[in-house]
Design an enzyme around this catalytic site. Sequence first.
Site, PDB file in Angstrom:
ATOM      1  N   ARG A  65       0.946  -1.202  -0.074  1.00 57.50           N
ATOM      2  CA  ARG A  65       0.078   0.125   0.220  1.00 57.50           C
ATOM      3  C   ARG A  65       0.846   1.221   0.068  1.00 57.50           C
ATOM      4  O   ARG A  65       0.452   2.271   0.561  1.00 57.50           O
ATOM      5  CB  ARG A  65      -0.896  -0.153   1.246  1.00 57.50           C
ATOM      6  CG  ARG A  65      -1.801  -1.180   1.201  1.00 57.50           C
ATOM      7  CD  ARG A  65      -2.884  -1.294  -0.026  1.00 57.50           C
ATOM      8  NE  ARG A  65      -3.436  -2.716   0.028  1.00 57.50           N
ATOM      9  CZ  ARG A  65      -2.927  -3.651  -0.471  1.00 57.50           C
ATOM     10  NH1 ARG A  65      -1.972  -3.901  -1.391  1.00 57.50           N
ATOM     11  NH2 ARG A  65      -3.870  -4.714  -0.483  1.00 57.50           N
TER      12      ARG A  65
ATOM     13  N   SER B  85     -11.203  -1.818   2.733  1.00 57.03           N
ATOM     14  CA  SER B  85     -10.523  -2.202   3.851  1.00 57.03           C
ATOM     15  C   SER B  85      -9.921  -0.863   4.668  1.00 57.03           C
ATOM     16  O   SER B  85      -9.405  -0.072   4.249  1.00 57.03           O
ATOM     17  CB  SER B  85      -9.463  -2.877   3.612  1.00 57.03           C
ATOM     18  OG  SER B  85      -9.616  -4.086   2.646  1.00 57.03           O
TER      19      SER B  85
ATOM     20  N   GLU C  14      -5.468   2.168   6.409  1.00 55.50           N
ATOM     21  CA  GLU C  14      -5.275   2.111   5.005  1.00 55.50           C
ATOM     22  C   GLU C  14      -5.889   3.122   4.168  1.00 55.50           C
ATOM     23  O   GLU C  14      -5.542   3.699   3.409  1.00 55.50           O
ATOM     24  CB  GLU C  14      -5.885   0.696   4.492  1.00 55.50           C
ATOM     25  CG  GLU C  14      -5.384   0.478   2.910  1.00 55.50           C
ATOM     26  CD  GLU C  14      -5.799  -0.771   2.554  1.00 55.50           C
ATOM     27  OE1 GLU C  14      -6.138  -1.128   1.315  1.00 55.50           O
ATOM     28  OE2 GLU C  14      -5.498  -1.918   3.340  1.00 55.50           O
TER      29      GLU C  14
END
Length: 310
Positions: free
Chosen positions: A180, A230, A300
């Site tokens: 990420r 998420s 996230e």
Amino acid sequence: MNNVILQELKNIVSTERVTCNEPLSKHTSFKIGGPADYFVITKKIEETAAVIQCCNQHNLPLLMIGKGSNLLISDAGIRGVVLKQEDNTEGFFVTQCEEGYLVTGGAGMNLSAFAMKIANESLTGFEFAAGIPGSLGGAVYMNAGAYGGEIKDCIKSARVLTKEGQILSLNREELELSYRSSIIQKKGYYVIDATFLLQKGNQEDILRKIEELNQARKDKQPLEYPSAGSTFKRPEGYFAGKLIMDAGLRGYRVGGAMVSEKHCGFVINTGDATAKDVLQLIDDVRRIVKEKFGVTLEPEVRLIGEKVNP
């Protein structure tokens, strides 16, 4: 509102593609977010570069968004300019090379639509992305991934605009893709387009795999509610959703924000959630999980705007 800046932006793109005090809740998958001072839609690289230059000249903050699928924007909104690239930015191209097939798509393209275009060319290696919400540019920015695949596995290169409006071409190594994360985030670059190296496959098998992954998403994820995907990164050695569930937080609510009962890794908007609700819920979840298991959960979701730090 500064009329000089407004007119300059309208000179860059057509008048109908510039709005003031645009509610960003209309442009995020969370359906949350206050107004942008200036909201601009671009269709060409030249327009995007000109908007960047305008912001630099007037010392205006600039936020570029795709589909707004991984964002939580403050209820107070965004000061400066929010720029959105349209779906058709720079098109879709396939060329054959010695290593396989190179597929290029514009940053504004819908990621799932891009994946289906690839499948229709009987090319394999990008099936994992077919159900991930958001734009291609956002996927590269975040090194998006799911079900065992991620952008860094198949990307060849990406073109970006720097904060000064300069175009750079970065190869896979230069993109510094990790979980990420990317050099694009670290440097504040803006994605123009990306090229992927893929291989020929059996179209029937490719489409079957996409269908299976999409069904798995429907079965396991709360797609019926607005969310940003998420909410937390996967902590090493753990799964965020399981930690949250084991902490007894399934269905935990703050205002209109709730930990999904279907998948505890998702915070959902039950209808009237504010950014303040979501941030308080994130704070509570992080605190309780830390107290119970000694694990620190990191968001996230990108938290953007005034008073949005967890």
